[in-house]
Write an enzyme that holds these catalytic residues in place. Structure first.
Site, PDB file in Angstrom:
ATOM      1  N   ASP A 360       0.837  -1.191   0.000  1.00 57.66           N
ATOM      2  CA  ASP A 360       0.000   0.000   0.000  1.00 57.66           C
ATOM      3  C   ASP A 360       0.877   1.249   0.000  1.00 57.66           C
ATOM      4  OD1 ASP A 360      -2.723   1.197   0.426  1.00 57.66           O
ATOM      5  OD2 ASP A 360      -1.780   1.901   2.270  1.00 57.66           O
ATOM      6  N   GLU A 396       1.489  -0.545  -5.156  1.00 59.79           N
ATOM      7  CA  GLU A 396       0.551   0.524  -5.458  1.00 59.79           C
ATOM      8  C   GLU A 396       1.434   1.746  -5.717  1.00 59.79           C
ATOM      9  OE1 GLU A 396      -3.457   2.554  -3.619  1.00 59.79           O
ATOM     10  OE2 GLU A 396      -1.762   2.249  -2.285  1.00 59.79           O
TER      11      GLU A 396
END
Length: 727
Positions: A360, A396
């Site tokens: 993330d 990401e």
């Protein structure tokens, strides 16, 4: 050994590795990093976790590590840490020994975080704010670590499947949301790790043809303070506090209150999925913690050594650097913090058996004082680690800091979430892009071809010689945003249930309602939505790159237009199995089968693109001319695409010819609202006539094509094959 002897025992110097609490030699070894503390203590608690029974000072520091060996201690002992040191916020230090701290290496965590006033290092309402010192002891109510017993057996890693990269099909899924409304899964198991590995779940995954489950966060997480008392919670779990502990809220009810049993259920889930040939990838959050900004609570890293563990503002160290939009930023550039992250990753692979990670806000992990560095030490360590170098590494590729958009700039070992594919594919079928303008055929071709303008070695952002088409993770929808059903049913977000007056969530997310907001009985609108949805699914699963399907999109799951359901642990966030569209599941499964059956649809190398390239607008190639596989693009009239054809915003239909010595595939795309006549290129000498394999609109049945042209139905994607007559 009895408890009293443990409590009265003196703490001998311990081993520096491994960090955390480790059962060994008839006792427990404690090892904690804090470069700036003047004293670190381990505090033992009773079974209820409310009464402190003993407090022992650790020895050290040596190279910033404090240690102690407690003879007679054993697995199951509850404990916390207290760190003494300067309370000097202007220098970046917020030590406060009155606050019990969770061991960052805790493998079992007990208690509940309630965000009480005494969980903060400063008194609420004090005029000095976070610069003040709150000396109330929160030990009775703070979260505690529990000493974990060594895990038995070889673990599920031994049974891990190893899918070839070109065969991978990802499926992003929330452990709880997948099964909470599934009528065929026993009520007692719904929403749990065990339910995800239930035979009914596995049968669905196998039917879809997915190979790799990408789980939303499963590490121990807590709710944000603003959600407490609202009836909402952080359902997605992007608020990690325990980097070595599976979240008990995702375990079955029978074991939820026993951390050891939670670990066993998680490992059993991975083992069962592995035996079914399915990989498990974890979404991990090492970019921030629930301690938030300088106004947040003191739970773990802040109290242990804020200046080491977090990035602080250079001109005001009393304030946190916020590159995550979550209040703080973990300082992975620090060697010991990088070690914490790497040790955690090794634990989940080596002990829990998982097959990779989706990071993330991944640019945070490569941030230096000069910005994001693709050659950062952390990335190098990942790629050189004997264990971690074997698993999936997915980025990401954006964070909330300056120059935070880093798509295509990660080391070649990484795959990356490709939002350019998302917006290109959505816009092509919706009839407009994020800027309201038409999405051209050139843009569609780039995204279909694995975004060679981003990932190809010769592209402007490429890592020369190291990027594969498979580095592009193509997706239409993920947890953050609209579901596929909602993006064709709504023209604006509907997040009112989140309690933030619809201010949260992404504004301007690409979507279109085809004339009516939300559900409708208008058959024409429903047909247009269905065709667009199926066209997008076909684009996703037949494009080059690595496809990722968002759970529920295969059967029409919706969230009522909520594009930020992070706090909806209810029927908004759970998959709507009772209303699942089985025909859409079958269609998605057929697309996946076609992808498996035809290597040209999952190419591990760049095609030689013949003729006019959408990247250059001129004759050229985005692959080696010596390669025997090729990609050619054709205008509906039959000629190869020319420079002006790519950006023509009046025509959108086109076809792509993929060929190698074994077969030829023809992809025909018509995103328009009216049927379009398409000239068919010659099938080729020594091949059978073109045969239609699938039509996303459902109008045309698979059949041999006898003419040199066909009429592509409105909003359709067709796949045809011409196989060699003799092999």
């Amino acid at each position: 050994m009895s408890a009293p002897s443990v409590l009265s025992a003196s703490l001998a110097p311990g081993r520096h590795e491994p960090l955390g609490a480790t059962v060994r030699d008839g006792g427990v070894n404690f090892s904690v990093f804090s470069a700036h503390a003047t004293r670190v203590e381990v505090c033992l608690y009773d079974e209820a976790g409310t009464n402190e029974l003993a407090r022992h000072a650790l020895h050290g520091p040596v190279d910033g590590v404090w240690t102690g060996f407690l003879p007679g201690a054993r697995a199951g002992q509850r404990y916390g840490l207290r760190a003494h040191g300067p309370h000097a916020p202007r220098e970046g230090h917020r030590f406060n020994a009155a606050k019990l701290l969770l061991d960052p290496y805790a493998r079992e965590i007990v208690g509940e975080f309630r965000n009480l006033p005494e969980d903060h290092g400063y008194p609420f309402g004090h005029p000095d704010g976070p610069a003040a010192l709150d000396e109330r002891d929160n030990g009775a109510t703070a979260l505690k670590a529990r000493v974990a017993a060594p895990l038995a057996g070889p673990g599920p890693r031994a049974s891990a499947p190893r899918h070839a990269p070109q065969d991978v099909v990802l499926y992003e899924v929330h452990v709880k949301g997948f099964s909470m409304r599934h009528p065929e899964i026993p009520q007692a198991l719904r929403g749990s790790y065990a339910a995800l590995a239930h035979p009914v779940s596995i049968a669905h995954f196998k039917r879809l043809g997915v190979t790799t489950l990408s789980l939303l966060p499963v590490q121990f997480a807590v709710d944000e303070p603003h959600l407490l008392g609202t009836g909402l919670r952080n359902y997605w779990g992007y608020n990690t506090l325990g980097f070595f502990a599976p979240d008990p809220r995702l375990a079955s009810a029978a074991v939820r209150h026993d951390p050891t049993a939670v670990v066993a259920e998680f490992r059993a889930m991975v083992q069962t999925l592995h035996e079914a040939g399915l990989e498990v990838v974890l979404d991990v959050v090492y970019n921030h913690t629930p301690e938030g900004n300088e106004w947040g609570p003191t739970l773990s890293l802040r109290g242990l050594d804020q200046k080491s563990y977090y990035r602080l503002q250079a001109d005001d160290p009393s304030r946190m650097e916020n590159l995550t939009a979550c209040g703080n930023t973990v300082n992975v550039e620090h060697p010991r913090v990088a070690q914490l992250v790497l040790d955690s990753l090794r634990f989940w692979v080596g002990e829990m058996g998982v097959d990779g990670f989706r990071f993330d806000l991944a640019p945070v992990l490569g941030r230096t004082a000069a910005g994001h560095d693709p050659q950062a030490a952390f990335y190098t360590a990942l790629r050189q680690d004997p264990l971690l170098s074997q698993v999936h590494l997915i980025a990401e590729p954006w964070d909330a800091g300056p120059d935070g958009y880093q798509l295509g700039r990660f080391p070649g070992r990484f795959m990356e979430w490709n939002d350019k594919f998302r917006d290109g594919a959505r816009g092509f079928w919706l009839g407009h892009g994020p800027d309201g303008k038409a999405v051209t055929r050139g843009e569609f071709a780039r995204r279909f071809g694995a975004s060679s303008d981003v990932f190809h070695p010769t592209g402007p952002c490429g890592d020369p010689g190291q990027r594969s088409p498979l580095a592009s993770i193509n997706f239409l929808a993920v947890h953050d945003g609209y579901t596929l059903n909602d993006l064709v049913s709504y023209g604006r977000k509907h997040n009112e249930a989140n309690g933030e007056d619809n201010r949260d969530g992404r504004d301007g997310e690409l979507c279109g309602n085809f004339g009516v907001e939300g559900p409708t009985d208008d058959l024409a609108i429903r047909d247009a939505r269905e065709r667009a949805r199926r066209g997008m699914l076909a684009t996703l699963l037949l494009s080059q790159g690595t496809p990722m399907l968002y759970s529920g999109d295969e059967f029409g799951n919706g969230q009522g237009g909520n594009n930020n359901a992070y706090c909806q642990d209810n029927e908004i966030g759970w998959l709507d199995w009772p209303n699942a569209d089985d025909a859409l599941i079958a269609f998605t499964a057929e697309l996946s089968r076609l992808r498996r059956a035809h290597p040209l649809l999952r190419h591990a190398e760049w095609f030689a693109v013949q003729g006019c390239s959408p990247e250059t607008g001129s004759a050229g190639s985005t692959g080696s001319p010596q390669r025997t596989s090729a990609l050619r693009w054709f205008h509906p009239d039959g000629h190869e695409m020319r420079e002006h054809d790519w950006n023509d915003d009046r025509q959108f239909a086109l076809s792509a010819l993929l060929s190698d010595p074994h077969e030829r595939l023809l992809l025909i795309v018509n995103p328009g609202a009216t049927p379009t006549r398409i000239a068919l290129p010659a099938a080729g000498e020594g091949t059978s006539p073109w045969r239609l394999l699938i039509d996303s609109s459902g109008e045309l049945a698979p059949a041999t094509l006898s003419d040199h042209a066909l009429t592509a139905p409105a909003r359709s994607l067709l796949l045809c094959i011409a196989a060699p007559l003799f092999s």
